[in-house]
Motif scaffolding. Sequence first.
Motif, mmCIF file in Angstrom:
data_model
loop_
_atom_site.group_PDB
_atom_site.id
_atom_site.type_symbol
_atom_site.label_atom_id
_atom_site.label_comp_id
_atom_site.label_asym_id
_atom_site.label_seq_id
_atom_site.Cartn_x
_atom_site.Cartn_y
_atom_site.Cartn_z
ATOM 1 N N TRP A 1 0.829 -1.206 0.000
ATOM 2 C CA TRP A 1 0.000 0.000 0.000
ATOM 3 C C TRP A 1 0.864 1.257 0.000
ATOM 4 C CZ3 TRP A 1 -1.118 2.952 4.774
ATOM 5 C CH2 TRP A 1 -2.043 3.982 4.572
ATOM 6 N N LEU A 2 1.912 1.288 0.835
ATOM 7 C CA LEU A 2 2.793 2.456 0.915
ATOM 8 C C LEU A 2 3.658 2.580 -0.344
ATOM 9 C CD1 LEU A 2 3.920 2.215 4.662
ATOM 10 C CD2 LEU A 2 2.287 3.832 3.668
ATOM 11 N N THR A 3 4.077 1.445 -0.896
ATOM 12 C CA THR A 3 4.889 1.474 -2.114
ATOM 13 C C THR A 3 4.104 2.078 -3.266
ATOM 14 O OG1 THR A 3 6.135 -0.481 -1.398
ATOM 15 C CG2 THR A 3 6.199 0.063 -3.750
ATOM 16 N N ARG A 4 2.823 1.736 -3.370
ATOM 17 C CA ARG A 4 1.981 2.271 -4.438
ATOM 18 C C ARG A 4 1.725 3.760 -4.276
ATOM 19 N NH1 ARG A 4 -2.267 -2.849 -4.833
ATOM 20 N NH2 ARG A 4 -0.881 -4.197 -6.039
ATOM 21 N N GLN A 5 1.986 4.281 -3.068
ATOM 22 C CA GLN A 5 1.877 5.720 -2.852
ATOM 23 C C GLN A 5 3.211 6.430 -3.059
ATOM 24 O OE1 GLN A 5 -0.758 6.933 0.563
ATOM 25 N NE2 GLN A 5 -0.716 4.745 1.010
ATOM 26 N N LYS A 6 4.187 5.692 -3.609
ATOM 27 C CA LYS A 6 5.487 6.245 -4.023
ATOM 28 C C LYS A 6 6.381 6.650 -2.855
ATOM 29 C CE LYS A 6 3.900 5.946 -8.230
ATOM 30 N NZ LYS A 6 4.275 4.795 -9.086
ATOM 31 N N TYR A 7 6.159 6.061 -1.673
ATOM 32 C CA TYR A 7 7.075 6.323 -0.561
ATOM 33 C C TYR A 7 8.393 5.597 -0.809
ATOM 34 C CZ TYR A 7 3.442 8.388 2.418
ATOM 35 O OH TYR A 7 2.474 9.199 2.938
ATOM 36 N N PRO A 8 9.541 6.211 -0.488
ATOM 37 C CA PRO A 8 10.822 5.498 -0.618
ATOM 38 C C PRO A 8 10.927 4.403 0.444
ATOM 39 C CG PRO A 8 11.148 7.656 0.407
ATOM 40 C CD PRO A 8 9.707 7.600 -0.019
ATOM 41 N N ASN A 9 11.812 3.448 0.223
ATOM 42 C CA ASN A 9 11.917 2.290 1.121
ATOM 43 C C ASN A 9 12.240 2.676 2.561
ATOM 44 O OD1 ASN A 9 11.330 0.713 -1.053
ATOM 45 N ND2 ASN A 9 13.349 -0.243 -1.223
ATOM 46 N N TYR A 10 13.161 3.651 2.731
ATOM 47 C CA TYR A 10 13.533 4.018 4.098
ATOM 48 C C TYR A 10 12.342 4.594 4.862
ATOM 49 C CZ TYR A 10 13.642 9.087 3.274
ATOM 50 O OH TYR A 10 13.280 10.390 3.023
ATOM 51 N N LYS A 11 11.492 5.350 4.145
ATOM 52 C CA LYS A 11 10.309 5.932 4.775
ATOM 53 C C LYS A 11 9.286 4.849 5.101
ATOM 54 C CE LYS A 11 7.766 9.416 6.152
ATOM 55 N NZ LYS A 11 8.153 10.204 7.340
ATOM 56 N N ILE A 12 9.157 3.862 4.205
ATOM 57 C CA ILE A 12 8.236 2.754 4.447
ATOM 58 C C ILE A 12 8.657 1.991 5.700
ATOM 59 C CG2 ILE A 12 7.456 0.521 3.532
ATOM 60 C CD1 ILE A 12 7.554 1.753 0.738
ATOM 61 N N GLU A 13 9.957 1.764 5.849
ATOM 62 C CA GLU A 13 10.447 1.060 7.039
ATOM 63 C C GLU A 13 10.127 1.846 8.306
ATOM 64 O OE1 GLU A 13 14.512 -0.109 6.756
ATOM 65 O OE2 GLU A 13 14.280 -1.014 4.771
ATOM 66 N N GLN A 14 10.309 3.153 8.266
ATOM 67 C CA GLN A 14 9.989 3.984 9.432
ATOM 68 C C GLN A 14 8.505 3.907 9.777
ATOM 69 O OE1 GLN A 14 11.286 7.977 8.552
ATOM 70 N NE2 GLN A 14 13.466 7.439 8.526
ATOM 71 N N MET A 15 7.645 3.989 8.741
ATOM 72 C CA MET A 15 6.203 3.968 8.980
ATOM 73 C C MET A 15 5.741 2.595 9.471
ATOM 74 S SD MET A 15 5.081 6.214 5.628
ATOM 75 C CE MET A 15 3.350 6.468 6.048
ATOM 76 N N CYS A 16 6.395 1.536 8.998
ATOM 77 C CA CYS A 16 6.045 0.192 9.474
ATOM 78 C C CYS A 16 6.473 -0.001 10.929
ATOM 79 C CB CYS A 16 6.699 -0.866 8.586
ATOM 80 S SG CYS A 16 5.946 -1.018 6.952
ATOM 81 N N GLN A 17 7.618 0.559 11.311
ATOM 82 C CA GLN A 17 8.042 0.479 12.713
ATOM 83 C C GLN A 17 7.079 1.257 13.605
ATOM 84 O OE1 GLN A 17 10.155 -1.370 14.111
ATOM 85 N NE2 GLN A 17 11.791 -1.900 12.666
ATOM 86 N N GLU A 18 6.623 2.396 13.100
ATOM 87 C CA GLU A 18 5.645 3.187 13.853
ATOM 88 C C GLU A 18 4.326 2.416 13.981
ATOM 89 O OE1 GLU A 18 3.023 7.277 13.323
ATOM 90 O OE2 GLU A 18 4.674 6.852 11.950
ATOM 91 N N TRP A 19 3.895 1.765 12.890
ATOM 92 C CA TRP A 19 2.670 0.947 12.924
ATOM 93 C C TRP A 19 2.809 -0.174 13.940
ATOM 94 C CZ3 TRP A 19 3.130 -4.235 11.243
ATOM 95 C CH2 TRP A 19 1.947 -4.963 11.292
ATOM 96 N N ASN A 20 3.982 -0.769 14.026
ATOM 97 C CA ASN A 20 4.209 -1.873 14.966
ATOM 98 C C ASN A 20 3.913 -1.479 16.402
ATOM 99 O OD1 ASN A 20 5.356 -4.499 15.877
ATOM 100 N ND2 ASN A 20 6.982 -3.180 16.675
ATOM 101 N N THR A 21 4.165 -0.211 16.752
ATOM 102 C CA THR A 21 3.918 0.232 18.134
ATOM 103 C C THR A 21 2.429 0.236 18.465
ATOM 104 O OG1 THR A 21 3.795 2.582 17.506
ATOM 105 C CG2 THR A 21 5.973 1.689 18.053
#
Length: 412
Positions: A90-110
């Motif tokens: 979902w985030l990749t299709r919104q054109k987020y770079p990989n490093y940003k996707i990793e940050q947002m996934c870590q935030e989601w994990n919390t």
Amino acid sequence: MVKEIDHYSIHPQQIAKFHPLDVENLKRTVNNAKKRFTTEDIPELPFTEWKYDTGEFGEKQYSCLCTEKAFHEGSDEHERNTWLGRIIVWLTRQKYPNYKIEQMCQEWNTRCRPPKSIAETQDEINGWYEWFKKNGMIIGGCWWNIKDERKKEIVRKQCDKYHCKQAINPYENMSISEDVGVKMNQKVLTDGKLSVKGKYIMSGYEYLILTVLDKYMPKTGRTPFTVKDLKYRMQYKKHGKWQLCMDISTLKKTLEDLENHKCIKVTDPTPTQCKKKNPTFDDKVIKLARGLKDIDMDKYIVFYYSVARAFICHQITQNEYKVYLCILNNYKDGKSCTLEKMNITLNMEESHILRAIKNLEIASLLKVDRLPPNDMGKKHNMYYPKDTDKWDKDTDIELDDMVSGLNISLIA
């Protein structure tokens, strides 16, 4: 060893290729790196519901509601890895770079219940990226398309079709191959042209001709496409005989209207294109206007050619064809397809729109899901374009040509 220097002064060390360094930034980088490898438990946060339904007029729609809902609310145990993969897509299709996707996934994990450690989450993110390299990003999609029953149920629990573009919008979930599909430039799908009343309206026959041209006109332009070619493609079989779907006077007027709308140009053939001394109307050459030929980015709608076949053999009317195009155009632009919206676009009575939708459904061109009212008392229909071969035998004259061209002999 780190040597700090004043950024605002020139020092001999800089000449010796020393690089000015912000120590505080270095400390943050080191701390973030430590966090990536920590196995310490993250405290579990209380569940917070995501208020995606505003209750306002016109339902707000999201690109993939189930995934976005899971992202905002977090996920339960035994569901986290499934949602992690979908969130990355979902985030990749919104054109987020990989490093940003990793940050947002870590935030989601919390927000998950319970959250995993940062190191474990990072390992799972890396695992998904390895999986995507081998298989492609094909994990998305609506729950009814998922084969694994456990994952299907996980996604189904978060589904709300009222607010999901992917559930109601074929452009989020539909792929049409070139052999059964056609394109139409959205320049001819404005409210003024789609309307059934007004100064700038286009008729259903005009849209039909544009559809046939997209399907059969040679893409190179070297081979001329004549009026005769157009008539050949717009025939249907009635009582065992092939005939044009409109009379000649209507065809001529429709071509003139398309020229006035700057959609096509109809010209006399050149001597190399036609060897006749006195070319007829059938020999005139049709060219698509450059403004429609050069489709910018993705400013067009895609739909099944079977709807044109149904129109050619008189299973649907001009206005019903325009209702179909209106639905597809609204989907492409992310607009709702309520009767009120289509009434504004088409300038057509709601009872006539409903009748058109019913006839499109009868002709096997549209699947209609009639849903019960939501909590606000609003009723919604879900429209899914369908492909059908129901009208092929009545409109594909080449099939008859192939059969009649066969030489059949009996061998004693």
